[in-house]
Enzyme design. Structure first.
Site, PDB file in Angstrom:
ATOM      1  N   TYR A   1       3.786   9.426 -10.836  1.00 22.03           N
ATOM      2  CA  TYR A   1       2.779   8.629 -10.138  1.00 22.03           C
ATOM      3  C   TYR A   1       2.026   7.720 -11.111  1.00 22.03           C
ATOM      4  O   TYR A   1       1.868   6.515 -10.870  1.00 22.03           O
ATOM      5  CB  TYR A   1       1.803   9.561  -9.416  1.00 22.03           C
ATOM      6  CG  TYR A   1       0.769   8.855  -8.576  1.00 22.03           C
ATOM      7  CD1 TYR A   1       1.086   8.392  -7.305  1.00 22.03           C
ATOM      8  CD2 TYR A   1      -0.526   8.647  -9.048  1.00 22.03           C
ATOM      9  CE1 TYR A   1       0.138   7.733  -6.518  1.00 22.03           C
ATOM     10  CE2 TYR A   1      -1.478   7.997  -8.284  1.00 22.03           C
ATOM     11  CZ  TYR A   1      -1.143   7.545  -7.013  1.00 22.03           C
ATOM     12  OH  TYR A   1      -2.082   6.897  -6.247  1.00 22.03           O
TER      13      TYR A   1
ATOM     14  N   LYS B   1       1.861   3.528 -11.318  1.00 21.65           N
ATOM     15  CA  LYS B   1       0.615   2.794 -11.133  1.00 21.65           C
ATOM     16  C   LYS B   1       0.294   1.922 -12.349  1.00 21.65           C
ATOM     17  O   LYS B   1      -0.285   0.833 -12.211  1.00 21.65           O
ATOM     18  CB  LYS B   1      -0.541   3.751 -10.813  1.00 21.65           C
ATOM     19  CG  LYS B   1      -0.398   4.416  -9.447  1.00 21.65           C
ATOM     20  CD  LYS B   1      -0.224   3.408  -8.317  1.00 21.65           C
ATOM     21  CE  LYS B   1      -0.124   4.074  -6.963  1.00 21.65           C
ATOM     22  NZ  LYS B   1       0.039   3.075  -5.863  1.00 21.65           N
TER      23      LYS B   1
ATOM     24  N   ASN C   1       0.798  -1.225   0.000  1.00 23.01           N
ATOM     25  CA  ASN C   1       0.000   0.000   0.000  1.00 23.01           C
ATOM     26  C   ASN C   1       0.834   1.281   0.000  1.00 23.01           C
ATOM     27  O   ASN C   1       0.410   2.282  -0.559  1.00 23.01           O
ATOM     28  CB  ASN C   1      -0.919  -0.008   1.225  1.00 23.01           C
ATOM     29  CG  ASN C   1      -1.544   1.338   1.478  1.00 23.01           C
ATOM     30  OD1 ASN C   1      -2.425   1.784   0.754  1.00 23.01           O
ATOM     31  ND2 ASN C   1      -1.080   2.023   2.530  1.00 23.01           N
TER      32      ASN C   1
END
Length: 252
Positions: A155, A159, A87
């Site tokens: 980012y 992802k 996470n």
């Protein structure tokens, strides 16, 4: 094996989605190893959950030795690992693409991609050799794995890469009864998304800024607990959990 005897590791467990997932897992019966850089935040998460159902361990997801020490402690303490929730993550400043420095890029890659890769490797080593064999790994994806925001190259790239890591490790884990999936999250109400409801809001693709709807992070925690509770002959490869009214589905 019942959840009461199962061990889960959650990285970035001190705040936001990590805290919500940790509490959901503890409330389902898992014993959760709460991992993060700040012990005081981990201890706060532990106090919010049932007594005796957690262990706080500080670790830095950008340091391989720190990650190795974490999993050594898990194995020495519990002798097994049933669930890993990768996470912990971060973003770079929302600045023009050409102004993003290499250091800023690498900081995001190290935390969001290399950290989960290393954690997954360590989890594989424990899960393939334990009895009962196998386990489950859940990766924190993002709506950015489907559609980016402006000025989010680092980012968004990580992802997208997490999706590749999920699929590749799911395939490689088959022979060891290791199931791997990911939850793609959109606009969970956490400190990371406070900017969506403060000040002018967040930049939109058309150049305007606006406030965006958010959802309670508990919804994500509950989704992670659902995935974690499945028998190993079933897997959620990808799940999208998002604020219903966020600007994602549809045009402009």
């Amino acid at each position: 094996m019942s959840e009461a005897k199962k061990i889960a590791v959650v990285t970035g467990a001190g705040t936001g989605v990590g805290r919500a997932a940790s509490l959901a897992l503890m409330n389902t019966g898992f014993t959760v190893v709460l991992v993060g850089r700040r012990m005081e935040m981990l201890e706060e998460t532990a106090k919010l959950g049932p007594a005796g159902k957690s262990l706080c361990v500080t670790a830095d997801m950008t340091k391989p030795d720190s990650i190795a020490a974490l999993f050594d402690k898990v194995k020495a303490t519990y002798g097994r690992l049933d669930v890993l929730f990768n996470n912990a993550g971060m973003g770079a400043p929302a600045i023009p693409f050409e102004d993003l420095s290499l250091d800023q890029w690498q900081a995001v890659v190290n935390t969001n991609l290399t950290g989960p890769f290393l954690c997954t490797q360590h989890a594989f080593r424990i899960m393939k050799d334990q009895s009962p064999r196998g386990g489950r790994i859940i990766n924190n994806g993002s709506i950015s794995a489907h559609a980016p925001r402006p000025f989010s190259a680092a980012y968004t790239s990580t992802k997208h890469a997490i999706t590749g890591l999920t699929k590749a490790s799911n395939l490689d884990g088959r022979m060891y009864d290791i199931a791997v999936g990911q939850v793609d999250i959109g606009n969970a109400a956490t400190p990371m998304t406070d900017r969506m409801v403060n000040g002018p809001g967040v930049l939109q693709p058309d150049g305007t800024t606006k406030h965006e709807p958010r959802m309670d992070a508990k919804a994500v925690g509950d989704a992670v607990a659902y995935m974690a509770g499945l028998p190993l002959d079933a897997n959620v490869l990808t799940m999208t959990v998002m604020a219903t009214k966020m600007p994602f589905v549809g045009r402009g």
